[in-house]
Design an enzyme around this catalytic site. Structure first.
Site, short mmCIF file in Angstrom:
data_model
loop_
_atom_site.label_atom_id
_atom_site.label_comp_id
_atom_site.label_asym_id
_atom_site.label_seq_id
_atom_site.Cartn_x
_atom_site.Cartn_y
_atom_site.Cartn_z
N TYR A 117 17.09 -0.90 11.87
CA TYR A 117 16.67 -1.10 10.41
C TYR A 117 17.17 -0.37 9.42
CZ TYR A 117 12.95 -0.95 6.89
OH TYR A 117 12.31 -0.78 5.94
N LYS A 151 19.41 -1.38 6.08
CA LYS A 151 18.84 -0.80 4.87
C LYS A 151 20.10 -0.20 4.25
CE LYS A 151 14.67 -2.56 3.89
NZ LYS A 151 14.55 -3.46 2.99
N1 NAP Z 1 6.03 -0.48 4.44
C1 NAP Z 1 7.00 0.24 4.80
O1 NAP Z 1 6.63 1.47 5.21
C2 NAP Z 1 8.41 0.24 4.01
C3 NAP Z 1 9.14 1.59 3.73
C4 NAP Z 1 10.42 1.40 3.13
C5 NAP Z 1 10.44 -0.14 2.48
N2 NAP Z 1 10.14 -1.03 2.79
C6 NAP Z 1 10.51 -2.26 2.34
O2 NAP Z 1 9.82 -2.77 1.31
C7 NAP Z 1 9.80 -4.18 1.49
C8 NAP Z 1 8.53 -4.81 1.49
O3 NAP Z 1 8.05 -4.34 2.84
P1 NAP Z 1 6.30 -4.47 3.11
O4 NAP Z 1 5.92 -3.28 3.14
O5 NAP Z 1 5.83 -5.01 1.59
O6 NAP Z 1 6.14 -5.43 4.08
P2 NAP Z 1 5.30 -6.81 4.27
O7 NAP Z 1 4.28 -6.92 3.60
O8 NAP Z 1 5.46 -7.35 5.84
O9 NAP Z 1 6.37 -7.99 3.46
C9 NAP Z 1 7.74 -8.12 4.28
C10 NAP Z 1 8.16 -9.51 3.79
O10 NAP Z 1 9.25 -9.79 3.97
C11 NAP Z 1 9.59 -11.33 3.94
N3 NAP Z 1 10.44 -11.81 5.08
C12 NAP Z 1 10.59 -11.14 6.38
N4 NAP Z 1 11.63 -12.18 6.85
C13 NAP Z 1 12.07 -13.00 5.94
C14 NAP Z 1 12.94 -14.06 6.06
N5 NAP Z 1 13.78 -14.43 6.97
N6 NAP Z 1 13.22 -14.75 4.76
C15 NAP Z 1 12.11 -14.68 3.74
N7 NAP Z 1 11.34 -13.46 3.60
C16 NAP Z 1 11.34 -12.77 4.60
C17 NAP Z 1 7.88 -11.48 4.68
O11 NAP Z 1 7.74 -12.89 4.47
P3 NAP Z 1 6.56 -13.69 5.62
O12 NAP Z 1 5.41 -13.56 4.96
O13 NAP Z 1 7.04 -15.15 5.49
O14 NAP Z 1 6.78 -13.04 6.74
C18 NAP Z 1 7.31 -10.63 3.48
O15 NAP Z 1 7.16 -11.27 2.38
C19 NAP Z 1 10.87 -4.42 2.60
O16 NAP Z 1 12.09 -4.76 2.18
C20 NAP Z 1 10.59 -3.32 3.57
O17 NAP Z 1 11.81 -2.93 4.21
C21 NAP Z 1 8.87 -1.04 3.61
#
Ligand code: NAP
Length: 256
Positions: A159, A163
């Site tokens: 991951y 990133k």
């Molecule tokens: N949560 C953390 O600790 C954290 C920390 C740092 C950065 N981030 C980043 O922040 C962003 C949002 O994450 P979040 O925490 O809000 O998680 P989340 O609620 O699980 O959201 C992840 C999103 O990615 C979408 N997704 C995954 N695979 C996909 C694909 N093949 N095509 C289109 N959409 C896809 C999911 O869609 P579906 O609903 O269809 O699955 C969902 O909308 C991500 O880029 C993550 O890496 C998160």
């Protein structure tokens, strides 16, 4: 750093079901955004998010379907969005996959899945989007990177590498866009309690919430920043930890 208007009229969200994206959209709505286009792969889940946004006051919502893995379909997807909404003021790239913790480096399919989703899919869409925004002569792009891009851990190095690739691509793109009217903000959250991390048993120190990431993002847009960290203090911790020897780093808690 040039102060900018924080209220885009039309917002496109790539990853429209993301918890962090939803919090950011709620804040845009409160600030006066008119139209939010939620894009993703699950029409029903997107419709539920759109319904909630309208219930908190978003005047207009739309839904568009794409899959980050389907790079062949990205051109048609972007063309379709711009046909329906000729001017996009701000695009939020919020999709991402974390991967299954039990797979780690033993699972080549997962390695490819993460790289294809988080890096290839994002670069494909950003390339197409940037062309449109340059033709438009203005626009904001916000990309959710991660502190993991700067501090990979044994349990999340796939991951983290995806990133890191995205983060470095965006740093270069941001420079290339200088003077074009298109502005790119990289947001690097630490651990955020969302659907993505819900299966993890414990939260590390400095764990934060989607709404706190949203506040950091809007504040950074207002100030015209090019990089933001959530929570802001994590920036200094990550920069310090990068200088630890690998033997000590492996004892650190996870920060995503
Ligand atoms: N949560 C953390 O600790 C954290 C920390 C740092 C950065 N981030 C980043 O922040 C962003 C949002 O994450 P979040 O925490 O809000 O998680 P989340 O609620 O699980 O959201 C992840 C999103 O990615 C979408 N997704 C995954 N695979 C996909 C694909 N093949 N095509 C289109 N959409 C896809 C999911 O869609 P579906 O609903 O269809 O699955 C969902 O909308 C991500 O880029 C993550 O890496 C998160």
């Amino acid at each position: 750093m040039t102060p900018r208007t924080p209220v885009p009229r039309t917002v496109l969200v790539l990853g429209g079901t993301s918890d962090i994206a939803h919090a950011i959209c709620c804040r845009f709505t409160a600030a006066g955004t008119h139209t939010i286009i939620l894009a993703g792969r699950d029409q029903t889940a997107l419709a539920a998010r759109a319904h909630h946004l309208r219930s908190v006051g978003t005047p207009a919502t739309d839904i568009a379907l794409f899959d980050a893995l389907d790079t062949d379909g990205h051109q048609a997807f972007i063309d379709g969005v711009f046909t329906r909404h000729p001017t996009i003021d701000l695009t939020l790239l919020a999709f991402g996959a974390l991967g299954e913790p039990h797979c780690r480096d033993s699972c080549p399919q997962q390695a490819l899945h993460l790289i294809r989703t988080n890096y290839l899919g994002a670069v494909s869409l950003l390339t197409l989007l940037t062309r449109r925004l340059q033709a438009q002569g203005r626009g904001d792009i916000v990309v959710l990177s991660s502190v993991a891009a700067l501090l990979p851990r044994p349990s999340n190095h796939l991951y983290a590498s995806s990133k890191a690739g995205l983060d470095v691509y965006c740093q270069g793109l941001r420079e290339r866009l200088a003077g074009s009217g298109v502005h790119l903000l990289i947001v690097r959250p630490g651990f955020v309690r969302t659907h993505m991390t819900a299966h993890l048993p414990t939260s590390p120190p400095l764990a934060t919430t989607p709404d706190a990431v949203a506040a950091v993002t809007l504040n950074a847009l207002t100030k015209g920043k090019t990089t933001a960290w959530a929570p802001p203090a994590i920036r200094w911790i990550i920069l310090a930890l990068q200088h630890l020897p690998p033997s000590l780093r492996s004892h650190l808690p996870h920060m995503r």
